[in-house]
Design a protein around this motif. Sequence first.
Motif, PDB file in Angstrom:
ATOM      1  N   VAL A 130       0.851  -1.191   0.000  1.00 41.01           N
ATOM      2  CA  VAL A 130       0.000   0.000   0.000  1.00 41.01           C
ATOM      3  C   VAL A 130       0.888   1.242   0.000  1.00 41.01           C
ATOM      4  O   VAL A 130       1.666   1.464   0.935  1.00 41.01           O
ATOM      5  N   CYS A 131       0.761   2.058  -1.045  1.00 42.70           N
ATOM      6  CA  CYS A 131       1.529   3.293  -1.172  1.00 42.70           C
ATOM      7  C   CYS A 131       0.615   4.472  -0.846  1.00 42.70           C
ATOM      8  O   CYS A 131      -0.457   4.608  -1.450  1.00 42.70           O
ATOM      9  N   HIS A 132       1.053   5.338   0.064  1.00 43.61           N
ATOM     10  CA  HIS A 132       0.185   6.424   0.530  1.00 43.61           C
ATOM     11  C   HIS A 132       1.040   7.569   1.023  1.00 43.61           C
ATOM     12  O   HIS A 132       2.256   7.419   1.258  1.00 43.61           O
ATOM     13  N   SER A 133       0.405   8.728   1.206  1.00 41.34           N
ATOM     14  CA  SER A 133       1.103   9.873   1.785  1.00 41.34           C
ATOM     15  C   SER A 133       1.046   9.769   3.314  1.00 41.34           C
ATOM     16  O   SER A 133       0.232   9.036   3.876  1.00 41.34           O
ATOM     17  N   GLU A 134       1.908  10.534   3.948  1.00 42.09           N
ATOM     18  CA  GLU A 134       1.960  10.480   5.416  1.00 42.09           C
ATOM     19  C   GLU A 134       0.658  10.977   6.033  1.00 42.09           C
ATOM     20  O   GLU A 134       0.208  10.453   7.052  1.00 42.09           O
ATOM     21  N   GLU A 135       0.045  11.960   5.418  1.00 39.22           N
ATOM     22  CA  GLU A 135      -1.200  12.489   5.991  1.00 39.22           C
ATOM     23  C   GLU A 135      -2.390  11.555   5.796  1.00 39.22           C
ATOM     24  O   GLU A 135      -3.439  11.743   6.406  1.00 39.22           O
ATOM     25  N   ASP A 136      -2.214  10.528   4.945  1.00 34.50           N
ATOM     26  CA  ASP A 136      -3.287   9.553   4.721  1.00 34.50           C
ATOM     27  C   ASP A 136      -3.012   8.233   5.446  1.00 34.50           C
ATOM     28  O   ASP A 136      -3.567   7.183   5.078  1.00 34.50           O
ATOM     29  N   LEU A 137      -2.180   8.270   6.480  1.00 39.47           N
ATOM     30  CA  LEU A 137      -1.828   7.044   7.200  1.00 39.47           C
ATOM     31  C   LEU A 137      -3.062   6.365   7.798  1.00 39.47           C
ATOM     32  O   LEU A 137      -3.196   5.141   7.718  1.00 39.47           O
ATOM     33  N   ALA A 138      -3.986   7.127   8.355  1.00 42.64           N
ATOM     34  CA  ALA A 138      -5.171   6.533   8.968  1.00 42.64           C
ATOM     35  C   ALA A 138      -6.004   5.783   7.922  1.00 42.64           C
ATOM     36  O   ALA A 138      -6.474   4.659   8.167  1.00 42.64           O
ATOM     37  N   ALA A 139      -6.188   6.385   6.738  1.00 42.60           N
ATOM     38  CA  ALA A 139      -6.954   5.720   5.677  1.00 42.60           C
ATOM     39  C   ALA A 139      -6.219   4.479   5.182  1.00 42.60           C
ATOM     40  O   ALA A 139      -6.846   3.446   4.889  1.00 42.60           O
ATOM     41  N   ALA A 140      -4.890   4.543   5.107  1.00 44.58           N
ATOM     42  CA  ALA A 140      -4.110   3.379   4.679  1.00 44.58           C
ATOM     43  C   ALA A 140      -4.229   2.253   5.695  1.00 44.58           C
ATOM     44  O   ALA A 140      -4.336   1.063   5.324  1.00 44.58           O
TER      45      ALA A 140
END
Length: 221
Positions: A90-100
């Motif tokens: 799963v590739c995501h931004s740091e601010e989207d950690l909760a959604a990831a």
Amino acid sequence: MASPTSPPASRSQARKPLGKMSDWFRHTLLKKPKEMPVSSESPPADVAEPSSQDSPPGPGPSRSSAASPAAAPGGASSSGRWSKDYDVCVCHSEEDLAAAQQLVAYLEGGAAGLRCFLQLRDASPGGAIVSELCRALSGSHCRVLLITPGFLRDPWCRYQMLQALSEAPGSEGRTIPLLAGLSRAAYPAELRFMYFVDGRGPEGGFRQVQDAVVRYLQTLS
């Protein structure tokens, strides 16, 4: 009157029959016997027939060919799904950690029990970020790109996206974009050749992501 008796035979006459007999024995013993013709159907006399102990085994399977393949985890084989450490990265931004984290919990908790790589959770402590990311991408069958406004603003996320595309340039279901909080017009131009999962759908698109990963894994068996 006594009958006249015949004179005794001389020694040479008495030996003559014996001499003929000895000559016959000598001729018989020294004479080379005729060779018997060898039939093409029968083996030569000096070739021994193979015994049951010397005969080759039947066409039954040998131990090596009859060995059963190794079972999955614990004795997992090196092919198919178990040839890589993870099913999905799963590739995501740091601010989207909760959604990831929510996405990973959904994929790992489903019936398929997918093995996920989440960078902040699974990266080796002390490892270089770039090395860890490249290792995770190459060690995963599929990649999910959680594309959000934060993803587009983050240069590091763009690097993750390009690295994922370089790992699987033809896609073939391995790279799965999940569009969340963005309009279709904001979809990255680099991904225009592949379909995305709309995060506004049921269950935030998590079910579609799971089904796409499972479909790809089924092609490996």
